[in-house]
Design a protein around this motif. Structure first.
Motif, mmCIF file in Angstrom:
data_model
loop_
_atom_site.group_PDB
_atom_site.id
_atom_site.type_symbol
_atom_site.label_atom_id
_atom_site.label_comp_id
_atom_site.label_asym_id
_atom_site.label_seq_id
_atom_site.Cartn_x
_atom_site.Cartn_y
_atom_site.Cartn_z
ATOM 1 N N SER A 1 57.982 66.363 26.418
ATOM 2 C CA SER A 1 57.849 65.076 27.116
ATOM 3 C C SER A 1 58.134 65.253 28.604
ATOM 4 C CB SER A 1 58.837 64.052 26.542
ATOM 5 O OG SER A 1 60.175 64.426 26.856
ATOM 6 N N VAL A 2 57.785 64.243 29.373
ATOM 7 C CA VAL A 2 58.093 64.242 30.804
ATOM 8 C C VAL A 2 59.606 64.320 31.002
ATOM 9 C CG1 VAL A 2 58.005 62.849 32.908
ATOM 10 C CG2 VAL A 2 55.979 63.024 31.457
ATOM 11 N N GLY B 1 47.376 73.454 36.289
ATOM 12 C CA GLY B 1 46.234 72.609 36.628
ATOM 13 C C GLY B 1 46.624 71.178 36.958
ATOM 14 N N MET B 2 45.623 70.410 37.291
ATOM 15 C CA MET B 2 45.797 68.998 37.589
ATOM 16 C C MET B 2 46.422 68.308 36.377
ATOM 17 S SD MET B 2 44.887 67.297 40.373
ATOM 18 C CE MET B 2 43.424 68.030 41.058
ATOM 19 N N GLY B 3 47.473 67.549 36.608
ATOM 20 C CA GLY B 3 48.131 66.816 35.531
ATOM 21 C C GLY B 3 49.037 67.659 34.643
ATOM 22 N N ALA B 4 49.340 68.870 35.067
ATOM 23 C CA ALA B 4 50.164 69.767 34.242
ATOM 24 C C ALA B 4 51.613 69.310 34.165
ATOM 25 C CB ALA B 4 50.102 71.193 34.786
ATOM 26 N N GLY B 5 52.093 68.625 35.198
ATOM 27 C CA GLY B 5 53.487 68.195 35.208
ATOM 28 C C GLY B 5 54.280 68.727 36.383
ATOM 29 N N LYS B 6 53.592 69.171 37.428
ATOM 30 C CA LYS B 6 54.277 69.759 38.589
ATOM 31 C C LYS B 6 55.128 68.723 39.325
ATOM 32 C CE LYS B 6 50.338 71.265 40.199
ATOM 33 N NZ LYS B 6 49.357 71.027 39.152
ATOM 34 N N CYS C 1 52.660 68.719 24.621
ATOM 35 C CA CYS C 1 53.623 69.763 24.980
ATOM 36 C C CYS C 1 53.173 70.554 26.200
ATOM 37 C CB CYS C 1 53.819 70.728 23.811
ATOM 38 S SG CYS C 1 54.557 69.960 22.368
ATOM 39 N N ARG C 2 54.167 71.091 26.901
ATOM 40 C CA ARG C 2 53.925 71.979 28.039
ATOM 41 C C ARG C 2 54.804 73.211 27.881
ATOM 42 N NH1 ARG C 2 50.588 68.534 28.577
ATOM 43 N NH2 ARG C 2 50.095 67.299 30.406
#
Length: 147
Positions: free
Chosen positions: A8-9, A34-39, A131-132
Motif C-alpha cells: 500500500s501507499v 515508471g510513471m505512477g510507481a510510487g516515487k 504491490c510494489r
C-alpha cells in the motif's frame, strides 16, 4: 542491497521513513521507476522520516521542490531533462555542492552520468496489482554506524 514488498501507499511511506533514519546530509537518493510507481509517495515517507512537515508533491513542473526541516530535502524531477545543459538550469549542482541536505531525484536515469558514485538507488517496480517491490542499493548502513 535491501528489498521490500509494499502492499500500500502507507507501507511505502513507512518504509521510506525508516530508510530516512540511515541518511546523512549530503546523500543523494536516486529513484528508478515508471510513471505512477510510487516515487512521490516514497518521498513523502522520506520527508516524514527526516522531520519535514507540510505537503509533499511531485516537482514535475517546478523541477525541484524544497522542503525545510532538521535536514532539508530537495526533491528533483529530471523527467524533462535531456542533456547536461538542462541539468545546469535546474541548479542541481549548486544543491549538490552544499552537502547540508538530502537530494531525492526522480527519473534519475536521465542524469545517471552526473550522479555521485555513492548515490543511493531506490528502484520501485509494480509486483502484482497493488504491490510494489522497493529495492535499495548502495546504502552502507554498517559503515555509517562506525563513523
Amino acid at each position: 542491497m535491501t528489498s521490500y514488498l509494499s502492499h500500500s501507499v502507507a507501507e511505502t511511506e513507512a518504509f521510506a521513513a525508516r530508510l530516512a533514519a540511515h541518511l546523512r546530509p549530503g546523500d543523494v537518493v536516486a529513484y528508478r521507476g515508471g510513471m505512477g510507481a510510487g516515487k512521490t509517495a516514497f518521498t513523502r515517507g522520506l520527508a516524514a522520516g527526516l522531520g519535514v512537515r507540510g505537503e509533499i508533491s511531485s516537482p514535475t513542473f517546478a523541477i525541484v521542490n524544497e522542503y525545510r526541516g532538521p535536514v532539508n530535502l530537495y526533491h528533483f524531477d529530471m523527467y524533462r531533462v535531456l542533456d547536461i545543459d538542462d541539468v545546469e538550469t535546474t541548479g542541481f549542482f549548486d544543491y549538490l555542492e552544499r552537502g547540508d541536505s538530502i537530494l531525492a531525484v526522480e527519473w534519475s536515469e536521465n542524469v545517471e552520468a552526473i550522479l555521485p558514485p555513492e548515490t543511493i538507488t531506490v528502484t520501485i517496480e509494480p509486483e502484482g496489482e497493488d504491490c510494489r517491490r522497493i529495492t535499495v542499493e548502495n546504502l552502507q548502513i554498517d559503515k555509517r554506524r562506525e563513523s
